[in-house]
Write a protein that holds these residues in place. Structure first.
Motif: not given
Lengths: 321, 275, 272
Positions: B149-165, B167-170, B251-257
């Motif tokens: 559904s739109v939700g699943t695709v959105g969740l996957l994209l969100l997870a990928l972007v946030c995961g990237f952020v 790990f970059t923050a790490q 979580a991504a926002l926290w990691a960036v902070t």
């Protein structure tokens, strides 16, 4: 306008805990209440023994290090709070650390730096061409930086620091390790640069030749404090910055004492080689040589410049008394 | 004279592009060794996948995840990490930059230091790693019964972007801490590479202490495990709600902070203000 | 009667000691390594423990206790064996410095391998022992059942470390013929740990993969020593492990010896 203004500038380093006594940390005052002002267009030599505080001062001037106390402005800016604005207006050459991209051709490094400093494409072309021409870098523009000779690299480093036409150029040991010809070429270029663009120069060096040919004002720093601030003439008067004329004579001759304007330092090989010190402010090498020739036949000669370490040592001795 | 903001930004972007393009060119010019690195990166990724395959084949499920399900977690986290590694992986070489004086040179340029550090290199060979992660993720998406559904695709994209952020923050956090740990930079491997390893696992198998470390402080659980749990409608660990995977942006926002603070703190230390 | 020279006059002994001592200069680095090592150990212990649990308490012959031993002994050995494939020899061949090494009246192979073994043995103190202690504290890991197991285990460990460094040495000699050996190192890095049992016990592998692993020297570097120390194999089984390890040691040393000789000849022909 003051290009550099420092008041009570102090930097203390607290070292790592002592190996034997973990509670005691070594404390080292690298720069100690330094007052300094440099006017636009001046050319200042900043000299001192190793560890006297030269590099620390420069790092504080450009915003790498925070002063422990005191204030400093460079081209009217606060080096820490306004680091990025400052970076647009000054150029720095660290003899030991490279601005250039190690594995790229020289030309590429210039192009990246132009972009970094926001030069327009047209400006980049004219400015690069101008500097390449003046420093004769055409033949190695396509060479990766890692393959350059030290002299070539230093010319490229100086270009890198000047691309954005800075008002102030800081050079940390720019001629270290260069051969005589490369030194000469670089000095001539810096003199021209200063004459044509009014660039203010601040350089640290171990080479008296740099100071004599480039600087009209000299600062000597000792244990983080200014030990001398004045002209080259003044420096010579304070320490008697003398040159030495070394003559090889045809026959063994007695010590050449009582020469007009020169003083006998010592003789070697039964007087076949003699060292004579003279003050270039009062007489010339030619006159001393003429005086020697009246007494003995000269086979060969050389003139040694005073070692900057000696000059500095003399200053230290004079001021510590 | 103030320069229009717009124009200034264009120039800065041009500068970064020039640096990155040059890095890419210089890597591509050493073609043989570049290809070797590329192949090597794929190989290392394949071996890592093989470990997972061996382990999950030897038993039915671990921590509630079957092989097909864990492929989603592995694929998502490995892809996010590899992308972060591509962009920021060189940051945890900070001691090298310090020793070579490169960092001092960064101070002499009118761009932010962190931006200069991040854009000073781009390891294209790490693209190889992205391929392994992307493949595992794709296969996982096919094998699992997913209610698209739109939700699943959105969740996957969100997870990928946030995961990237995350790990970059790490990587940036590691760089900031390494100002203090010049000789002990391996310590940051614990959460950078340990974090990558942790992110490929179901968090329920972690010892309690690590739940805090990798669930909260270095929140890699949000990079793949929690979003995949949400996606597959599986309950979270410790009775936490299933929708927790949608909290990845927090979580991504926290990691960036944390990364921003560590970097500033480290920089202050380097300049001698904090230490 | 010929007097035996004191060990301190023996160059090979000195190489071993130099390698051992060189490592003690960076206490912070050691601590850092331990922190990273322990984190990975906890993660690995978590997943492997869960795997054993979900298989009903027994997986490929491992119980929870022996699996914990596998994890923590492996973490403890990590600083002592070389799974990344790079070495001093590799850099010295690339820079040409190896020509100087050949001028010395000692075996280049022995000098390199012994220095690395020395480093590896040193790492057992600050990295190996603490890892095992952490393992004992956080898990119910199995310990060697008796003194014989300790003795055999330590012997197996020593051979394992030596096999590892002797193999890396032999691999590095490929630099005499190849311009760029980084690819070889990357390949080595990818394969060695996997087949040595760094991530999962090789007994979890499907049969064909296990057979493949047993045809390489890698299990002798880590899996076998762990088996012997943890008491997973005892008696004749342990003796067999040690026998296999010794065979591999002989093989990789012989290969390294031959490639060194050939490489040296190649250097002489090409004028270094």
């Amino acid at each position: 306008m003051n290009v550099i203004k420092a008041e009570g500038l102090t930097r203390v380093f607290t070292g790592r805990p002592d190996r034997k006594n973990r509670l005691r940390r070594s404390r080292h005052v690298a720069v100690d209440h330094l007052d300094l002002s440099v006017e636009a267009g001046e050319s200042v030599g900043y000299i001192g023994a190793n560890g006297a505080g030269k590099s620390t001062t420069i790092k504080m001037l450009v915003g790498i290090l925070v002063p422990t106390s005191g204030a400093v402005t460079t081209v009217g800016l606060h080096p820490l709070k306004q680091r990025r604005a400052l970076a647009r207006r000054i150029g720095v050459v660290f003899g030991q650390r490279s601005q250039l991209w190690w594995d790229l051709p020289v030309r590429e490094s210039f192009s990246i730096l132009s972009a970094i400093h926001g030069l327009s494409a047209a400006d980049e072309r004219t400015r690069t061409a101008e500097l390449v021409d003046m420093l004769e870098m055409g033949e190695f523009l396509a060479t990766p930086v890692r393959q350059l000779s030290l002299g070539q690299r230093m010319r490229a480093e100086v270009t890198a620091a000047l691309l954005h036409r800075p008002e102030l150029l800081i050079l940390d040991e720019p001629t270290i390790g260069l051969d005589v010809l490369s030194k000469q070429r670089l000095r001539e270029f810096l003199v021209t640069q200063r004459r044509e663009h009014g660039t203010t120069l601040l350089l640290t060096t171990h080479d008296m030749g740099d100071v004599e040919r480039l600087c009209d004002r000299i600062l000597v720093v000792d244990h983080g404090r200014l030990a001398f601030d004045g002209t080259l003439d003044g420096l010579a008067r304070t320490v008697g910055a003398r040159r030495e004329l070394v003559v090889d004579l045809a026959t063994a001759t007695g010590d050449l004492v009582d020469l007009d304007g020169a003083e006998h330092v010592r003789s070697e090989s039964d007087g076949l080689r003699q060292r004579l010190a003279f003050d270039p402010q009062r007489t010339t090498a030619a006159r001393v040589l003429a005086a020697v020739s009246e007494r003995a036949e000269v086979l060969d000669l050389s003139i040694t410049e005073p070692d900057i370490e000696d000059v500095v040592r003399e200053i230290y001795r004079a001021t510590r008394r | 004279m103030a320069e229009p903001e717009e124009q200034r930004r264009v120039r800065v972007l041009r500068a970064y592009r020039a640096v990155l393009a040059s890095r890419a060119r210089s890597q591509a010019s050493h073609r043989a060794s570049f290809r070797m690195d590329l192949v090597g990166a794929v190989l290392v990724g394949l071996i890592e996948f093989t470990e997972i395959w061996v382990l999950y084949s030897a038993t039915d499920q671990i921590g509630g995840f079957t092989l097909a399900q864990i492929m989603l977690v592995f694929g998502l986290s490995d892809l996010a990490f590899s992308l972060a590694d591509l962009v920021a992986g060189h940051c945890d070489n900070l001691p090298v930059y310090v020793r070579a004086g490169t960092l001092d040179v960064f101070f002499l340029r009118p761009q932010p230091l962190l931006a200069q550090l991040m854009t000073s290199d781009l390891s294209l060979r790490r693209i190889g790693r992205c391929l392994v992660g992307a493949t595992s993720l794709t296969v996982g998406l096919v094998l699992n019964d997913i209610d698209w559904s739109v939700g699943t695709v959105g969740l996957l994209l969100l997870a990928l972007v946030c995961g990237f952020v995350i790990f970059t923050a790490q990587f940036v956090t590691a760089a900031g801490l390494q100002f203090f740990l010049i000789n002990g930079s391996e310590m940051t491997n614990a959460f950078v590479y340990g974090g990558r390893y942790a992110a490929t696992q179901p968090a329920v198998v972690w010892p309690r202490a690590l739940l805090v470390v990798f669930g909260v402080i270095f929140p890699v659980a949000f990079a793949a495990y929690l979003p995949v749990s949400t996606l597959l409608d599986m309950p979270g660990p410790l009775g936490l709600p299933t929708w927790l995977g949608w909290c990845a942006p927090v979580a991504a926002l926290w990691a960036v902070t944390v990364a921003g603070l560590c970097w500033r703190w480290g920089l202050r230390h380097y300049r001698g203000a904090g230490g | 009667m010929r007097q035996l020279p004191s060990p301190s006059r023996n160059p090979y002994w000195r190489f071993l000691v130099a390698g051992f001592r060189g490592q003690s200069a960076y206490p912070l680095a050691t601590l850092a390594g331990l922190v990273a090592n322990a984190t990975f150990g906890l993660l690995k212990g978590g997943i492997m423990g869960a795997a054993v649990e979900s298989s009903g308490g027994e997986l490929a012959g491992y119980s929870a206790a022996t699996m914990a031993a596998f994890v923590w002994l492996g973490q403890g050995m990590l600083g002592s064996v070389n799974f990344w494939g790079g070495s001093d020899l590799q850099t010295r061949i690339k820079s040409g410095d190896v020509a100087v090494d050949f001028l010395r009246p000692v075996s280049v192979q022995a000098a390199n391998v012994l220095t690395d073994v020395g480093k590896g043995l040193f790492a057992l103190l600050p990295r190996g022992l603490p890892s095992v202690v952490i393992g004992v504290l956080v898990s119910s890991m199995a310990l060697p059942p008796d003194a014989a197991a300790y003795g055999l285990g330590l012997l197996s460990l020593l051979i394992g470390i030596t096999v590892s460094h002797a193999t890396v040495y032999a691999v590095a000699t490929s630099g005499f013929w190849l311009v760029e050996t980084r690819g070889i190192s990357v390949l080595y890095m990818a394969v060695s740990g996997f087949f040595a049992g760094l991530f999962t016990p090789i007994y979890l592998f499907p049969d064909w993969l296990l057979t493949l692993a047993l045809l390489t020297p890698f299990p002798s570097m880590m899996q076998f020593p762990i088996d012997v120390i943890s008491g997973q194999v005892t008696g004749a089984g342990a003796a067999q492990h040690l026998g296999v390890q010794l065979v591999w040691l002989a093989v990789v040393l012989a290969v390294g010896h031959l490639t060194t000789r050939a490489g040296r000849r190649r250097l002489e022909v090409q004028g270094g």
